[in-house]
Scaffold this motif. Structure first.
Motif, PDB file in Angstrom:
ATOM      1  N   ALA A 187       0.833  -1.207   0.000  1.00  0.00           N
ATOM      2  CA  ALA A 187       0.000   0.000   0.000  1.00  0.00           C
ATOM      3  C   ALA A 187       0.862   1.249   0.000  1.00  0.00           C
ATOM      4  O   ALA A 187       0.571   2.230  -0.708  1.00  0.00           O
ATOM      5  N   HIS A 188       1.954   1.221   0.798  1.00  0.00           N
ATOM      6  CA  HIS A 188       2.879   2.355   0.817  1.00  0.00           C
ATOM      7  C   HIS A 188       3.541   2.543  -0.545  1.00  0.00           C
ATOM      8  O   HIS A 188       3.695   3.667  -1.027  1.00  0.00           O
ATOM      9  N   ARG A 189       3.919   1.430  -1.149  1.00  0.00           N
ATOM     10  CA  ARG A 189       4.547   1.489  -2.476  1.00  0.00           C
ATOM     11  C   ARG A 189       3.564   2.053  -3.497  1.00  0.00           C
ATOM     12  O   ARG A 189       3.933   2.887  -4.330  1.00  0.00           O
ATOM     13  N   LEU A 190       2.319   1.607  -3.442  1.00  0.00           N
ATOM     14  CA  LEU A 190       1.308   2.083  -4.381  1.00  0.00           C
ATOM     15  C   LEU A 190       1.073   3.584  -4.216  1.00  0.00           C
ATOM     16  O   LEU A 190       0.955   4.322  -5.199  1.00  0.00           O
ATOM     17  N   ASP A 191       1.015   4.040  -2.950  1.00  0.00           N
ATOM     18  CA  ASP A 191       0.830   5.475  -2.703  1.00  0.00           C
ATOM     19  C   ASP A 191       1.981   6.286  -3.296  1.00  0.00           C
ATOM     20  O   ASP A 191       1.783   7.354  -3.883  1.00  0.00           O
ATOM     21  N   LEU A 192       3.210   5.764  -3.111  1.00  0.00           N
ATOM     22  CA  LEU A 192       4.389   6.486  -3.595  1.00  0.00           C
ATOM     23  C   LEU A 192       4.379   6.603  -5.112  1.00  0.00           C
ATOM     24  O   LEU A 192       4.532   7.703  -5.662  1.00  0.00           O
ATOM     25  N   ILE A 193       4.200   5.481  -5.814  1.00  0.00           N
ATOM     26  CA  ILE A 193       4.280   5.536  -7.279  1.00  0.00           C
ATOM     27  C   ILE A 193       3.057   6.238  -7.874  1.00  0.00           C
ATOM     28  O   ILE A 193       3.142   6.807  -8.967  1.00  0.00           O
ATOM     29  N   GLN A 194       1.916   6.225  -7.153  1.00  0.00           N
ATOM     30  CA  GLN A 194       0.746   6.975  -7.614  1.00  0.00           C
ATOM     31  C   GLN A 194       1.053   8.478  -7.590  1.00  0.00           C
ATOM     32  O   GLN A 194       0.728   9.199  -8.534  1.00  0.00           O
ATOM     33  N   PHE A 195       1.704   8.920  -6.510  1.00  0.00           N
ATOM     34  CA  PHE A 195       2.095  10.329  -6.401  1.00  0.00           C
ATOM     35  C   PHE A 195       3.079  10.691  -7.520  1.00  0.00           C
ATOM     36  O   PHE A 195       2.954  11.737  -8.171  1.00  0.00           O
ATOM     37  N   GLN A 196       4.075   9.808  -7.746  1.00  0.00           N
ATOM     38  CA  GLN A 196       5.073  10.066  -8.771  1.00  0.00           C
ATOM     39  C   GLN A 196       4.435  10.119 -10.161  1.00  0.00           C
ATOM     40  O   GLN A 196       4.749  11.005 -10.972  1.00  0.00           O
ATOM     41  N   PHE A 197       3.531   9.199 -10.426  1.00  0.00           N
ATOM     42  CA  PHE A 197       2.870   9.164 -11.730  1.00  0.00           C
ATOM     43  C   PHE A 197       2.041  10.432 -11.959  1.00  0.00           C
ATOM     44  O   PHE A 197       2.068  11.016 -13.038  1.00  0.00           O
TER      45      PHE A 197
END
Length: 563
Positions: A187-197
């Motif tokens: 979930a943390h990884r998904l939040d991070l790459i969602q922000f980056q995208f």
């Protein structure tokens, strides 16, 4: 092969320069003369452990350097390139310096490297085998590779087919593990790459945008200089008595001349063309001056956009193209993480299918290894018989484990042996050293030296504890190894020395109350004298000399038949 060796301020060696030849080089001399010190230097040169104790008393550091010449396909070149080391003229130069304080500096072809890298490269160049140092053959982990090398192209092809599938198998396992991690971490990884995208997508980057902005900024930032330069150019070209006006007069004059004589028509055409080109230039400059304006708001806008691009470059890539590619990559990862259960299910099905194929390829590779293990056993037994160890039993244990996939297959390989009839076979690594072990090692070296690709093999008194016909057999066996690899051998046996292509005599020299090691290449006559000394000890007799010459003659015949 090891071509040149330089040793300075090492133990009792002050300065020593040695050149080596192909084939078998034997080093002899009295005990304590420094033979083993040369081997110690070679061990350090190829990555062995060192300390300040090796530095000659009164000196600041010891220096060891060796040059190896190799063929263009030698595996050492591939290793060097992996570590970014340039290789030229098919030569590799190793250098090791050890200070009196124990600090070590290693270089390969002039590039400073770590000790582990020196050891990695050195292991491809030289194999040093002493009476109590079994090295590669005594390492069970290397037995699988040795068997595969013995099997040649057939096993290598099967192993390559297996590895191609194994690489995909390993990749699938990693992907499944990654997608099955702790849910909170995902979930943390998904939040991070969602922000980056979102950040990348919001920027709406386009290829070539940065270059265009840089060009526009350059123009706006230098508006005054640019306007002044264009104005000066326009003023010089246009107006009464200016360049264009004078060129028009020139055209008119040449036109009149051409009307009188056709020979001047080419001059008129050239001047007329220049006039029209210059007229277009004046018109373009005038147009630019009319539209040129200083726009500080646009300059600030460009600076802001370039700053935004630079911020994204620091985070996601060196160029806009790299940033966009990273955006595509994390978009795929977002999809995987958002629908990870579906992806894991698909990957697991693919993994199950891969396992079936991998098992089949692993069994095929294992079948080949079983076949070549028998051939290897027969070859080893033939070599042992020639060394008067016909009662020794040697076996290659091939243990296959279905479902236990490793990079090199499904097999575990280990060499077993017994030197005493009636005793059970034991792992080679547990056999005691000594005279028998020396012969076992020589038998195996004879087989594997054809396949290992090692540039130089060094034997340090491996003939200890043998004599008579066994000593003669060992000499012949060492020479056979030298047919395929350069061999350096320290020996006390005249039978081995007589087989040498090059004979180096090592002795101590005393000068100004200091002891040094001196190495002298022996001529044929000197070789006979040294072999005679090895046969009889201190006292030399005519009979001893005759025995030495007879031994050399016999060895020459054996060498000719071995080639």
């Amino acid at each position: 092969m090891l071509q040149e060796l330089s040793i300075r301020h090492f133990a009792i060696i002050d300065a020593l320069e040695l050149s080596f030849e192909r084939g078998l080089t034997v080093l002899t001399g009295e005990t304590g003369a420094g033979k083993s010190i040369i081997i110690d230097a070679l061990q350090l040169l190829t990555g062995g452990r060192g300390s300040g104790e090796f530095v000659r008393h009164g000196e600041k550091k010891a220096e060891i350097e060796g040059m190896f010449t190799l063929n263009e396909n030698h595996p050492c070149f591939h290793v060097c390139r992996e570590f970014g080391i340039d290789v030229e003229e098919e030569a590799v130069i190793l250098r090791r310096e050890i200070s009196a304080a124990g600090k070590s500096v290693c270089r390969v072809n002039g590039k400073m490297v770590t000790l582990s890298i020196l050891r990695e490269i050195g292991s491809r160049l030289m194999d040093i085998h002493g009476q109590h140092e079994h090295q590669e053959l005594m390492n069970a982990g290397s037995h699988l590779r040795l068997l595969d090398d013995f099997g040649g192209a057939a096993i290598q092809y099967a192993k390559e087919q297996y590895r191609n599938i194994y690489n995909r198998y390993e990749h699938l396992q990693k992907e499944i593990r990654r997608l099955s991690e702790n849910e909170q971490n995902l979930a943390h990884r998904l939040d991070l790459i969602q922000f980056q995208f979102n950040e990348i997508e919001k920027a709406e980057l386009t290829i070539g945008e940065e270059e265009k902005l840089e060009s526009e900024r350059q123009q706006l930032a230098n508006y005054e200089k640019l306007y002044a330069a264009l104005s000066e150019a326009y003023s010089a070209l246009s107006g009464d008595g200016k360049a264009l006006d004078w060129l028009g007069l020139s055209v008119n004059g040449l036109e009149s001349a051409a009307g009188i004589n056709d020979e001047y028509k080419s001059l008129y055409d050239a001047a007329a063309n220049s006039f029209y080109v210059l007229e277009d230039t004046v018109r373009d400059v005038s147009s630019i001056l009319d539209t040129l304006e200083f726009n500080p708001a646009r300059l600030n806008e460009i600076e802001s956009r370039l700053n935004e691009i630079n911020q994204l470059k620091r985070k996601y890539g060196a160029t806009i193209d790299d940033i966009l590619q990273y955006g595509h990559k994390i978009a795929e990862e977002m999809d995987q993480l958002t629908h990870r259960e579906t992806h894991v299910s698909r990957l697991q099905k693919e993994l199950m299918a891969i396992e079936v194929t991998l098992t089949a390829e692993g069994r095929e590779l294992s079948k080949l290894r079983h076949s070549y293990s028998k051939k290897l056993e027969e070859a080893i037994h033939r070599e042992l018989k020639e060394l008067y160890m016909e009662k020794t039993a040697f076996s290659v244990h091939v243990q296959s484990e279905n479902g236990q996939f490793k990079k090199d297959g499904i097999d575990q390989i280990e060499f077993y042996m017994t030197t005493n009839p009636g005793e059970p076979l034991k792992p080679l690594v547990k056999i005691a050293s000594g005279g028998e072990m020396s012969r076992v090692m020589l038998a195996m070296k004879t087989i594997f030296s054809k396949h290992q690709g090692v540039t130089s093999i060094i034997f340090d008194e491996v003939d200890t504890g043998v004599s008579g016909r066994v000593a003669q057999a060992i000499g012949e066996k060492i020479y056979k190894i030298a047919v395929y690899s350069q061999v350096l051998c320290i020996s006390h046996l005249p039978q081995v020395a007589a087989m040498a292509d090059t004979h180096l005599y090592i002795q101590k020299s005393h000068d100004r109350k200091r002891t040094s090691t001196v190495v002298t290449p022996l001529s044929e006559d000197e070789k006979a004298v040294e072999i005679g000394r090895m046969i009889s000890g201190v006292e030399m007799t005519d009979l001893t000399k005759e025995h030495a010459k007879e031994l050399l003659t016999l060895s020459a015949k054996l060498k000719n038949s071995a080639v």
